[in-house]
Design a protein around this motif. Structure first.
Motif, PDB file in Angstrom:
ATOM      1  N   ALA A   1       0.850  -1.133  -0.042  1.00 31.88           N
ATOM      2  CA  ALA A   1      -0.147   0.001   0.188  1.00 31.88           C
ATOM      3  C   ALA A   1       0.889   1.183   0.040  1.00 31.88           C
ATOM      4  CB  ALA A   1      -1.007   0.023   1.143  1.00 31.88           C
ATOM      5  N   PRO A   2       1.847   1.522   0.947  1.00 33.02           N
ATOM      6  CA  PRO A   2       2.872   2.596   0.563  1.00 33.02           C
ATOM      7  C   PRO A   2       3.435   2.694  -0.573  1.00 33.02           C
ATOM      8  CG  PRO A   2       3.647   1.048   2.255  1.00 33.02           C
ATOM      9  CD  PRO A   2       2.445   0.475   1.907  1.00 33.02           C
ATOM     10  N   LEU A   3       3.663   1.759  -1.139  1.00 26.66           N
ATOM     11  CA  LEU A   3       4.327   1.921  -2.563  1.00 26.66           C
ATOM     12  C   LEU A   3       3.469   2.535  -3.677  1.00 26.66           C
ATOM     13  CD1 LEU A   3       6.579  -1.451  -2.784  1.00 26.66           C
ATOM     14  CD2 LEU A   3       7.130   0.815  -1.510  1.00 26.66           C
ATOM     15  N   VAL A   4       2.171   2.020  -3.460  1.00 27.34           N
ATOM     16  CA  VAL A   4       1.046   2.535  -4.551  1.00 27.34           C
ATOM     17  C   VAL A   4       1.040   3.797  -4.155  1.00 27.34           C
ATOM     18  CG1 VAL A   4      -1.348   2.244  -4.856  1.00 27.34           C
ATOM     19  CG2 VAL A   4      -0.043  -0.011  -4.404  1.00 27.34           C
ATOM     20  N   LEU A   5       0.759   4.425  -3.103  1.00 24.33           N
ATOM     21  CA  LEU A   5       0.738   5.787  -2.739  1.00 24.33           C
ATOM     22  C   LEU A   5       1.798   6.852  -3.232  1.00 24.33           C
ATOM     23  CD1 LEU A   5      -1.094   5.681   0.781  1.00 24.33           C
ATOM     24  CD2 LEU A   5      -2.186   6.565  -1.090  1.00 24.33           C
ATOM     25  N   ASP A   6       3.093   6.031  -2.970  1.00 21.82           N
ATOM     26  CA  ASP A   6       4.262   6.646  -3.502  1.00 21.82           C
ATOM     27  C   ASP A   6       3.897   6.912  -5.027  1.00 21.82           C
ATOM     28  OD1 ASP A   6       5.734   7.218  -1.318  1.00 21.82           O
ATOM     29  OD2 ASP A   6       6.996   5.206  -1.598  1.00 21.82           O
ATOM     30  N   LEU A   7       3.751   6.009  -5.755  1.00 23.69           N
ATOM     31  CA  LEU A   7       3.924   5.754  -7.375  1.00 23.69           C
ATOM     32  C   LEU A   7       2.626   6.809  -7.724  1.00 23.69           C
ATOM     33  CD1 LEU A   7       4.171   1.957  -7.782  1.00 23.69           C
ATOM     34  CD2 LEU A   7       5.759   3.826  -8.398  1.00 23.69           C
ATOM     35  N   VAL A   8       1.476   6.869  -7.187  1.00 26.10           N
ATOM     36  CA  VAL A   8       0.638   7.701  -7.445  1.00 26.10           C
ATOM     37  C   VAL A   8       1.001   9.130  -7.436  1.00 26.10           C
ATOM     38  CG1 VAL A   8      -1.861   8.847  -6.605  1.00 26.10           C
ATOM     39  CG2 VAL A   8      -1.614   6.383  -6.974  1.00 26.10           C
ATOM     40  N   ARG A   9       1.929   9.375  -6.502  1.00 24.02           N
ATOM     41  CA  ARG A   9       2.142  10.884  -6.393  1.00 24.02           C
ATOM     42  C   ARG A   9       3.447  11.198  -7.491  1.00 24.02           C
ATOM     43  NH1 ARG A   9       3.685  11.835   0.035  1.00 24.02           N
ATOM     44  NH2 ARG A   9       2.725  14.152  -0.468  1.00 24.02           N
ATOM     45  N   LEU A  10       3.915  10.276  -7.482  1.00 23.71           N
ATOM     46  CA  LEU A  10       5.286  10.121  -8.297  1.00 23.71           C
ATOM     47  C   LEU A  10       4.672  10.254  -9.900  1.00 23.71           C
ATOM     48  CD1 LEU A  10       7.814   8.306  -6.671  1.00 23.71           C
ATOM     49  CD2 LEU A  10       7.902  10.738  -7.123  1.00 23.71           C
ATOM     50  N   ALA A  11       3.618   9.453 -10.310  1.00 26.75           N
ATOM     51  CA  ALA A  11       3.047   9.630 -11.590  1.00 26.75           C
ATOM     52  C   ALA A  11       2.396  10.823 -11.755  1.00 26.75           C
ATOM     53  CB  ALA A  11       2.013   8.560 -11.725  1.00 26.75           C
ATOM     54  N   GLU A  12       1.588  11.490 -11.110  1.00 29.79           N
ATOM     55  CA  GLU A  12       1.059  12.864 -11.218  1.00 29.79           C
ATOM     56  C   GLU A  12       1.890  13.732 -11.431  1.00 29.79           C
ATOM     57  OE1 GLU A  12      -0.538  16.729 -10.184  1.00 29.79           O
ATOM     58  OE2 GLU A  12       0.910  15.418  -8.982  1.00 29.79           O
ATOM     59  N   LEU A  13       2.977  13.639 -10.471  1.00 25.76           N
ATOM     60  CA  LEU A  13       4.134  14.694 -10.581  1.00 25.76           C
ATOM     61  C   LEU A  13       4.651  14.697 -12.397  1.00 25.76           C
ATOM     62  CD1 LEU A  13       6.142  16.883  -9.593  1.00 25.76           C
ATOM     63  CD2 LEU A  13       7.763  14.914  -8.971  1.00 25.76           C
ATOM     64  N   ALA A  14       4.899  13.419 -12.690  1.00 19.88           N
ATOM     65  CA  ALA A  14       5.486  13.389 -14.075  1.00 19.88           C
ATOM     66  C   ALA A  14       4.799  13.807 -15.019  1.00 19.88           C
ATOM     67  CB  ALA A  14       5.807  11.721 -14.177  1.00 19.88           C
ATOM     68  N   LYS A  15       3.460  13.490 -14.908  1.00 17.07           N
ATOM     69  CA  LYS A  15       2.410  14.164 -15.790  1.00 17.07           C
ATOM     70  C   LYS A  15       2.488  15.700 -15.620  1.00 17.07           C
ATOM     71  CE  LYS A  15      -1.122  14.266 -18.626  1.00 17.07           C
ATOM     72  NZ  LYS A  15      -2.480  13.889 -18.267  1.00 17.07           N
ATOM     73  N   ARG A  16       2.451  16.250 -14.697  1.00 11.41           N
ATOM     74  CA  ARG A  16       2.433  17.716 -14.607  1.00 11.41           C
ATOM     75  C   ARG A  16       3.687  18.406 -14.988  1.00 11.41           C
ATOM     76  NH1 ARG A  16       3.012  19.571  -8.857  1.00 11.41           N
ATOM     77  NH2 ARG A  16       2.443  17.533  -8.408  1.00 11.41           N
ATOM     78  N   ARG A  17       4.820  17.549 -14.911  1.00 16.23           N
ATOM     79  CA  ARG A  17       6.103  18.091 -15.648  1.00 16.23           C
ATOM     80  C   ARG A  17       6.304  17.973 -17.211  1.00 16.23           C
ATOM     81  NH1 ARG A  17      11.017  18.611 -12.724  1.00 16.23           N
ATOM     82  NH2 ARG A  17      11.563  16.989 -14.257  1.00 16.23           N
TER      83      ARG A  17
END
Length: 406
Positions: A344-360
């Motif tokens: 679960a904590p990895l999934v939350l990490d990945l969601v945040r990092l994927a959203e950041l990548a899209k925003r960048r």
């Protein structure tokens, strides 16, 4: 932190991992638990402007009928991670999320998953109709929740491997196959991934299912400016392998054989009890050693279903190696942990990092996320420390900061 409202669409939303992801986010929102296990909560990531955990909105799909509240009670009862009083406190939150859990597709999932499913959604339709229906679910959820972005995460049970054909390597050829409704070129995971990328949603494949991010879908993601990554979240035995195997290389010790015995319960274990589904999992777990060592020792991964274990997973590994003067020696370790609490904590990490990548403005594969996966796509580096350094380097550049590691 970013105050954008970000949706998280969980494929397999009633499963133990998805339920624990939701419980974790709600507990952080209430301020009742620490964020231990989340890499993005450490100092190296503080300056990235990641989305705040209390700005995540959850929805998703599953093949089973059921209530998220019942799934949450099951997780709490089995793991003891949260109190029954806390479940009562978040009951209305869970009810609200339940309303955004839809039925999914069982297209080519294999008999093991189909038997556990009550879904008949899309069974009579074409692939294109399935894609359109799933895209509609994404759009409707974004509109209802007034979301700035939607990240799709595949947490479904492992499918049988998809035989990769020439058509999977070219987007035009693949889309032509979809148009003529060629059922042999897709699994359910392919349909979800294609729909996500078509809708511009960052996509994470946390499962071993190789049908999700076929080359044609990755090509589409590159063209559409969509970040994607997989495959198979690295949470237990393989995590230890990727950290331990480099030790033998560093000391010039020859690994002769590495035997791994895994026992687990829950729905994932039940599905993996079937040979065709287990094949996908073994492939992703078994390639790590040869990638790190540069040679292929005798290695077998054994996976067995033990219903009484439920969410607790146990792995026993026996490593036989040769040292100075040809002397044979051995090392053994046992890894025990709750699968959902590790993932679960990895999934939350990945969601945040994927959203950041899209925003960048990033698109295609995200190789800096290699440390999160057993079989990371677009990456030849399998040593955990080096993979983690890739992530830290990305964080330094994205944050515009220095080389300090917190």
């Amino acid at each position: 932190m970013s105050n954008r409202r970000i949706g998280v669409w969980l494929v397999g939303a009633l499963g133990s991992i998805a339920t624990t992801v939701i419980l974790g986010a709600l507990s952080f929102r209430k301020g009742t638990k620490e964020t231990t296990g989340m890499i993005t909560e450490t100092g190296s990531f503080k300056e990235l402007g990641l989305v705040s955990l209390d700005r995540l909105e959850f929805g998703g799909c599953d093949l089973r009928k059921g209530r998220l509240r019942d799934a949450a009670r099951h997780v709490v009862r089995e793991t003891g991670a949260l109190s029954s009083e806390f479940l009562e406190e978040i009951d209305e939150d869970l009810m609200a999320i339940e309303r955004d859990i839809q039925m999914g597709t069982v297209r080519n999932c294999g008999e093991a998953i189909r038997k556990l499913s009550v879904s008949t959604l899309f069974d009579e339709g074409s692939i294109r109709q399935e894609v359109a229906a799933i895209c509609g679910q994404f759009r409707s959820f974004k509109e209802r929740k007034s979301l700035d972005e939607l990240v799709v995460v595949n947490l479904a049970s492992t499918e049988p491997p998809l035989p990769i054909q020439e058509v999977h390597h070219d987007l035009g050829a693949f889309e032509a196959a979809l148009d003529r409704n060629d059922l042999d070129v897709v699994r359910a995971s392919t349909i979800y991934a294609y729909a996500a990328v078509q809708e511009g949603c960052p996509y994470i494949n946390f499962t071993p299912s190789n049908g999700a991010l076929i080359p044609a879908v990755v090509e589409m993601a590159e063209r559409n400016g969509v970040p994607v990554m997989g495959n198979d979240g690295k949470t237990g035995e393989t995590l230890v392998k990727s950290a331990l195997a480099p030790m033998f290389l560093c000391r010039n010790l020859q690994v002769l054989s590495w035997e791994g015995f895994n026992i687990l319960g829950n729905m994932d274990g039940c599905v993996l009890d079937h040979p065709e589904n287990r094949e996908s999992k073994i492939k992703s777990k078994d390639q790590v050693l040869s990638k790190i060592l540069g040679y292929t020792p005798h290695s077998r991964v054994h996976i067995h279903y033990v219903p009484s274990l439920d969410d607790q997973k146990t792995a026993w590994d026996y490593i036989h190696f040769k040292g100075f003067l040809g002397t044979k020696m051995s090392l053994q370790f046992v890894w025990q942990g709750y699968d959902s609490l590790l993932a679960a904590p990895l999934v939350l990490d990945l969601v945040r990092l994927a959203e950041l990548a899209k925003r960048r403005g990033e698109s295609g594969l995200m190789p800096h996320l290699a440390s999160y996966f057993k079989a990371p796509m677009g990456v030849e580096e399998y040593r955990l420390n080096e993979q983690f350094e890739m992530l830290l380097n990305y964080a330094r550049k994205a944050g515009g900061g220095d080389d300090r590691v917190a």
